[in-house]
Design an enzyme around this catalytic site. Structure first.
Site, PDB file in Angstrom:
ATOM      1  N   TYR A 141       7.061  32.333  18.818  1.00 47.48           N
ATOM      2  CA  TYR A 141       7.899  31.303  18.223  1.00 47.48           C
ATOM      3  C   TYR A 141       8.255  31.732  16.808  1.00 47.48           C
ATOM      4  O   TYR A 141       7.383  32.112  16.029  1.00 47.48           O
ATOM      5  CB  TYR A 141       7.149  29.964  18.184  1.00 47.48           C
ATOM      6  CG  TYR A 141       7.929  28.846  17.519  1.00 47.48           C
ATOM      7  CD1 TYR A 141       9.063  28.318  18.119  1.00 47.48           C
ATOM      8  CD2 TYR A 141       7.514  28.310  16.303  1.00 47.48           C
ATOM      9  CE1 TYR A 141       9.772  27.286  17.509  1.00 47.48           C
ATOM     10  CE2 TYR A 141       8.215  27.277  15.697  1.00 47.48           C
ATOM     11  CZ  TYR A 141       9.344  26.776  16.301  1.00 47.48           C
ATOM     12  OH  TYR A 141      10.041  25.748  15.707  1.00 47.48           O
ATOM     13  N   ASP A 236       6.904  38.382  11.730  1.00 46.74           N
ATOM     14  CA  ASP A 236       6.875  36.957  11.414  1.00 46.74           C
ATOM     15  C   ASP A 236       5.429  36.598  11.117  1.00 46.74           C
ATOM     16  O   ASP A 236       4.626  36.405  12.020  1.00 46.74           O
ATOM     17  CB  ASP A 236       7.435  36.147  12.593  1.00 46.74           C
ATOM     18  CG  ASP A 236       7.387  34.655  12.315  1.00 46.74           C
ATOM     19  OD1 ASP A 236       6.771  34.255  11.304  1.00 46.74           O
ATOM     20  OD2 ASP A 236       7.951  33.893  13.123  1.00 46.74           O
ATOM     21  N   LYS A 264       4.154  28.286   5.786  1.00 49.21           N
ATOM     22  CA  LYS A 264       2.893  27.568   5.945  1.00 49.21           C
ATOM     23  C   LYS A 264       1.977  27.691   4.715  1.00 49.21           C
ATOM     24  O   LYS A 264       2.216  27.007   3.737  1.00 49.21           O
ATOM     25  CB  LYS A 264       2.234  27.976   7.259  1.00 49.21           C
ATOM     26  CG  LYS A 264       3.173  27.607   8.437  1.00 49.21           C
ATOM     27  CD  LYS A 264       2.588  27.464   9.795  1.00 49.21           C
ATOM     28  CE  LYS A 264       3.585  26.745  10.691  1.00 49.21           C
ATOM     29  NZ  LYS A 264       4.089  27.514  11.826  1.00 49.21           N
TER      30      LYS A 264
HETATM   31  C1  LIG Z   1       5.688  27.546  12.168  1.00 55.15           C
HETATM   32  C2  LIG Z   1       6.299  28.851  12.452  1.00 55.15           C
HETATM   33  C3  LIG Z   1       7.635  29.142  12.132  1.00 55.15           C
HETATM   34  C4  LIG Z   1       8.574  28.084  11.614  1.00 55.15           C
HETATM   35  O1  LIG Z   1       8.220  27.592  10.370  1.00 55.15           O
HETATM   36  P1  LIG Z   1       8.775  26.121   9.953  1.00 55.15           P
HETATM   37  O2  LIG Z   1       8.296  25.971   8.552  1.00 55.15           O
HETATM   38  O3  LIG Z   1       8.190  25.165  10.928  1.00 55.15           O
HETATM   39  O4  LIG Z   1      10.254  26.182  10.041  1.00 55.15           O
HETATM   40  C5  LIG Z   1       8.087  30.428  12.304  1.00 55.15           C
HETATM   41  N1  LIG Z   1       7.287  31.389  12.803  1.00 55.15           N
HETATM   42  C6  LIG Z   1       6.013  31.147  13.135  1.00 55.15           C
HETATM   43  C7  LIG Z   1       5.155  32.267  13.637  1.00 55.15           C
HETATM   44  C8  LIG Z   1       5.482  29.871  13.007  1.00 55.15           C
HETATM   45  O5  LIG Z   1       4.218  29.619  13.393  1.00 55.15           O
END
Ligand SMILES: *Cc1c(COP(=O)(O)O)cnc(C)c1O
Length: 424
Positions: A141, A236, A264
């Protein structure tokens, strides 16, 4: 009002009653509890319960909730105003911290969410390489931008529509999706499309489908293929950054991406994301270069104060060994209980990341993850919740440990979780 009353009322005013889908408890059923306050490892519900929290606001709360150091940094910053719309010193401080901690971060740009960070990485990769195709892995994701919401994990999975409506095929067709941990699929993809691939985006430790552990050499192989074919490697690290090590998964695995998305933890609980990478690529962004990217509130002074405070706490406390020890304690307890009960359980771990799959097989990719028993997870979830422990309301999310979880919290939680397993 009770959670039930609040949820009923919210549904009249907020689409689905929630501002992010997974909060609706859709995959476990029932009514989500509403939260009145959080502190340390505890989440306090509007029904007067105090729960030990292993969701930790989905990752940001590395130092627990309402950490006094982070809170006072925000309190001090707010005296100077809430938003400037000009450059400010706290942005420089943040960029220096990221540059120091994250190996690939020669230059940095702040955003307001992880979604913006990954979306910007993708645009930059396409602009820089003058190619269109993006490769991602099923179950990873990367936020909810159009190019990346294809066979995604997390909330998208929970709701059973990994390919969202509203994404034109013309866009989705530019995203190639491969199974994680599959060397052959990767080789074939590069053999066929190598010269058209702008970039490969990956969660180095996929953590939005439960946790998937990369096979030995998989990330390095990906690095080699990208280098060979002139494609950019995008990590990511929105979850893994500052969580598995102060330098993220790239430091732990010793694999250097070209670009990296962060989020995060970097916001200390405020809405923040960032992306960073090689100088010459990052200089391809406006105002220096032709790839446009912007944000009215990007680098917001309150968010920077919270984030810088969190990163400084990382530097001064280096919580990683302790977090890992605590995660192992919980994981081992649940594994033991499931053995005694005779239930097939996979409990993958990397650093302090952990998850539980009710599955016979080692979970190497999305396909195997999807074979896990949702029914058992659902019962496990409610078994924990009724005993005072909050884990993610979905079998496709991981557990998050914080430095605020005390040994008492862990003993209490292990006991509750083992009882929940035994009552399955
Ligand atoms: C949470 C998450 C996102 C998206 O971040 P948001 O602040 O919710 O837009 C992207 N990549 C990963 C791996 C995530 O866990």
């Amino acid at each position: 009002m009770t959670s039930q009353e609040l949820f009923n009322e919210s549904k009249k005013y907020i689409s689905g009653g929630v501002n992010s889908p997974v909060r609706a408890f859709g995959n476990v059923g029932g009514t989500p509890f509403f939260t009145s306050s959080v502190d340390g490892a505890r989440i306090n519900t509007c029904d007067g319960r105090s729960l030990v929290d292993f969701v930790c606001t989905w990752g940001p709360a590395l130092f627990g909730h309402n950490n006094p150091v982070i809170r006072s940094a925000v309190e001090n910053a707010i005296k100077n105003g809430t938003s400037f719309g000009t450059p400010s010193p706290s942005e420089l401080e943040m960029a220096k911290m990221i540059n120091k901690l994250i190996p690939c971060a020669e230059l940095v740009r702040m955003t307001n969410s992880g979604t913006e960070a990954t979306m910007s990485c993708v645009r930059l990769a396409r602009g820089w390489t003058k190619r269109d195709i993006i490769v991602k892995f099923s179950g990873c994701y990367h936020g909810h931008s159009d190019s990346l919401l294809v066979k995604a994990g997390s909330g998208a999975l929970t709701f059973g529509n990994p390919d969202s409506a509203g994404i034109p095929n013309a866009i989705a067709n530019l995203t190639i999706v491969l199974p994680f941990n599959d060397f052959n699929a990767l080789n074939e993809c590069f053999a066929k499309y190598g010269e058209q691939i702008a970039g490969v985006i990956v969660e180095p430790y996929p953590a939005n489908v439960g946790l998937i552990v990369p096979r030995e050499g998989f990330l390095q192989h990906l690095r080699n293929l990208c280098t060979l074919h002139g494609a950019l490697l995008i990590f990511d690290e929105v979850i893994t950054g500052f969580r598995v090590a102060s330098g993220g998964a790239q430091a732990r695995e010793n694999v250097l991406p070209d670009l990296c998305a962060l989020g995060k933890i970097i916001g200390g609980g405020l809405p923040v994301g960032a992306f960073c990478g090689k100088r010459e690529i990052m200089e391809y962004l406006a105002p220096l270069g032709p790839v446009y990217q912007a944000g009215t509130l990007s680098g917001n002074p309150l968010a920077m104060a919270a984030g810088v405070a969190a990163l400084k706490l990382i530097e001064t406390t280096m919580p990683y060994n302790e977090l890992e020890r605590k995660s192992k304690f919980i994981s081992n307890a649940v594994v033991e209980a499931s053995k005694e009960k005779g239930i097939a359980l996979q409990a993958p771990m990397v650093a302090s990341l952990m998850s539980f799959f009710f599955n016979e097989e080692r979970v190497d990719n999305l396909e195997i993850a999807m074979k896990s028993s949702k029914e058992l997870y659902k019962k496990f979830f409610f078994g924990c919740l009724e005993r005072g422990v909050y884990i993610a309301p979905s079998p496709f999310e991981i557990l998050f440990m914080s430095s605020a979880h005390t040994q008492d919290d862990l003993d209490f939680s292990a006991d509750a979780m083992c009882k929940a397993i035994k009552s399955l």
